[in-house]
Design a protein around this motif. Structure first.
Motif, PDB file in Angstrom:
ATOM      1  N   LEU A  57       0.833  -1.204   0.000  1.00  0.00           N
ATOM      2  CA  LEU A  57       0.000   0.000   0.000  1.00  0.00           C
ATOM      3  C   LEU A  57       0.867   1.252   0.000  1.00  0.00           C
ATOM      4  O   LEU A  57       0.574   2.209  -0.739  1.00  0.00           O
ATOM      5  N   MET A  58       1.934   1.272   0.789  1.00  0.00           N
ATOM      6  CA  MET A  58       2.815   2.433   0.821  1.00  0.00           C
ATOM      7  C   MET A  58       3.481   2.657  -0.539  1.00  0.00           C
ATOM      8  O   MET A  58       3.622   3.795  -0.990  1.00  0.00           O
ATOM      9  N   CYS A  59       3.887   1.575  -1.199  1.00  0.00           N
ATOM     10  CA  CYS A  59       4.477   1.705  -2.531  1.00  0.00           C
ATOM     11  C   CYS A  59       3.441   2.209  -3.530  1.00  0.00           C
ATOM     12  O   CYS A  59       3.758   3.021  -4.408  1.00  0.00           O
ATOM     13  N   LEU A  60       2.203   1.724  -3.405  1.00  0.00           N
ATOM     14  CA  LEU A  60       1.139   2.200  -4.286  1.00  0.00           C
ATOM     15  C   LEU A  60       0.906   3.697  -4.104  1.00  0.00           C
ATOM     16  O   LEU A  60       0.748   4.435  -5.084  1.00  0.00           O
ATOM     17  N   LEU A  61       0.889   4.150  -2.858  1.00  0.00           N
ATOM     18  CA  LEU A  61       0.715   5.582  -2.601  1.00  0.00           C
ATOM     19  C   LEU A  61       1.892   6.377  -3.152  1.00  0.00           C
ATOM     20  O   LEU A  61       1.706   7.440  -3.762  1.00  0.00           O
ATOM     21  N   LEU A  62       3.111   5.875  -2.938  1.00  0.00           N
ATOM     22  CA  LEU A  62       4.303   6.586  -3.403  1.00  0.00           C
ATOM     23  C   LEU A  62       4.302   6.741  -4.916  1.00  0.00           C
ATOM     24  O   LEU A  62       4.478   7.848  -5.446  1.00  0.00           O
ATOM     25  N   TRP A  63       4.104   5.636  -5.630  1.00  0.00           N
ATOM     26  CA  TRP A  63       4.133   5.693  -7.092  1.00  0.00           C
ATOM     27  C   TRP A  63       2.914   6.417  -7.650  1.00  0.00           C
ATOM     28  O   TRP A  63       2.992   7.060  -8.712  1.00  0.00           O
ATOM     29  N   GLY A  64       1.777   6.320  -6.958  1.00  0.00           N
ATOM     30  CA  GLY A  64       0.598   7.064  -7.401  1.00  0.00           C
ATOM     31  C   GLY A  64       0.804   8.569  -7.300  1.00  0.00           C
ATOM     32  O   GLY A  64       0.443   9.315  -8.210  1.00  0.00           O
ATOM     33  N   ILE A  65       1.404   9.008  -6.194  1.00  0.00           N
ATOM     34  CA  ILE A  65       1.697  10.438  -6.033  1.00  0.00           C
ATOM     35  C   ILE A  65       2.708  10.895  -7.072  1.00  0.00           C
ATOM     36  O   ILE A  65       2.562  11.977  -7.677  1.00  0.00           O
ATOM     37  N   ALA A  66       3.737  10.078  -7.301  1.00  0.00           N
ATOM     38  CA  ALA A  66       4.752  10.442  -8.296  1.00  0.00           C
ATOM     39  C   ALA A  66       4.137  10.546  -9.690  1.00  0.00           C
ATOM     40  O   ALA A  66       4.448  11.478 -10.455  1.00  0.00           O
ATOM     41  N   PHE A  67       3.249   9.609 -10.036  1.00  0.00           N
ATOM     42  CA  PHE A  67       2.613   9.628 -11.357  1.00  0.00           C
ATOM     43  C   PHE A  67       1.710  10.844 -11.524  1.00  0.00           C
ATOM     44  O   PHE A  67       1.757  11.533 -12.555  1.00  0.00           O
ATOM     45  N   LEU A  68       0.875  11.119 -10.524  1.00  0.00           N
ATOM     46  CA  LEU A  68      -0.048  12.246 -10.628  1.00  0.00           C
ATOM     47  C   LEU A  68       0.698  13.575 -10.639  1.00  0.00           C
ATOM     48  O   LEU A  68       0.335  14.494 -11.386  1.00  0.00           O
ATOM     49  N   ALA A  69       1.750  13.682  -9.825  1.00  0.00           N
ATOM     50  CA  ALA A  69       2.517  14.926  -9.804  1.00  0.00           C
ATOM     51  C   ALA A  69       3.217  15.166 -11.137  1.00  0.00           C
ATOM     52  O   ALA A  69       3.209  16.280 -11.676  1.00  0.00           O
ATOM     53  N   SER A  70       3.827  14.115 -11.697  1.00  0.00           N
ATOM     54  CA  SER A  70       4.500  14.265 -12.995  1.00  0.00           C
ATOM     55  C   SER A  70       3.488  14.545 -14.105  1.00  0.00           C
ATOM     56  O   SER A  70       3.770  15.333 -15.015  1.00  0.00           O
ATOM     57  N   SER A  71       2.315  13.928 -14.030  1.00  0.00           N
ATOM     58  CA  SER A  71       1.284  14.192 -15.038  1.00  0.00           C
ATOM     59  C   SER A  71       0.845  15.646 -14.997  1.00  0.00           C
ATOM     60  O   SER A  71       0.658  16.284 -16.049  1.00  0.00           O
TER      61      SER A  71
END
Length: 211
Positions: A57-71
């Protein structure tokens, strides 16, 4: 250590599963099973979050935030480039013989993108920023709980004034290692960024279930 042994020692009996369960385990009515180190039932993932998948779950949150921020950054950057390029390529304004600018013809190409394109970009940016903010706050809350080796359920019990045992291992580093895994080599710290566990961690989970 003492806290780790206390966490895995059988201390209750689940009438629904008809088994003895270790401390910090909890029976989830939605999943119809007991979850070791129960944190919460995630309605978006339709799954319980516990000892085995809290790191995922923590990895999902980390990569989700990174993806949305870069988008969001790419959308803003692309929108800026399109507006700038169309402004540079716009034809010069027509002038009269007296040197004054004439009124624009209705057929003159606009120097900005179409309103549909702008509206779509604005909606995407709005949702990206919104979701990124929500995930960010939830991730910070989970980081706070992990730093104290505490679950969301235990935090709710604390807020409600109910007593619960403190399972902190004595330091923030050890508390994070208990969830993210203990690196044996220098490069294994990178495994904290991936939803995988070392064999030692999985064996410990299996021993906990048999305690």
């Amino acid at each position: 250590g003492r806290n780790e042994r206390n966490e895995t020692m059988s201390s209750a009996f689940c009438g629904s599963c008809n088994i003895s369960i270790p401390k910090r385990a909890y029976h989830c009515e939605k999943c119809a099973r007991c979850i070791l180190r129960f944190d919460h039932h995630n309605i978006l993932l339709n799954n319980c979050i516990g000892r085995r998948n809290l790191k995922a779950l923590m990895c999902l949150l980390l990569w989700g935030i990174a993806f949305l921020a870069s988008s969001t950054v790419f959308l803003l950057f692309g929108l800026t480039l399109v507006i700038r390029d169309q402004a540079l390529l716009a034809p010069p304004l027509p002038t009269t013989t007296g040197g004054q600018s004439a009124a624009l013809s209705p057929t003159l190409p606009t120097t900005f993108p179409s309103w549909e394109w702008l509206a779509t970009s604005a909606i995407l940016i709005f949702f990206s920023v919104g979701f990124c903010t929500c995930l960010g706050f939830f991730a910070l809350y989970q980081v706070y709980l992990i730093s104290r080796n505490r679950t969301m359920r235990e935090q709710e019990m604390l807020a409600a004034g109910e007593g619960f045992e403190n399972f902190s291992l004595g330091s923030v580093k050890e508390n994070f290692i208990s969830v993210m895994g203990r690196p044996r080599r220098s490069y294994e710290w990178l495994l904290w960024l991936w939803p995988v566990h070392q064999r030692e961690f999985l064996d410990q989970c299996n021993r906990s279930l048999l305690a």
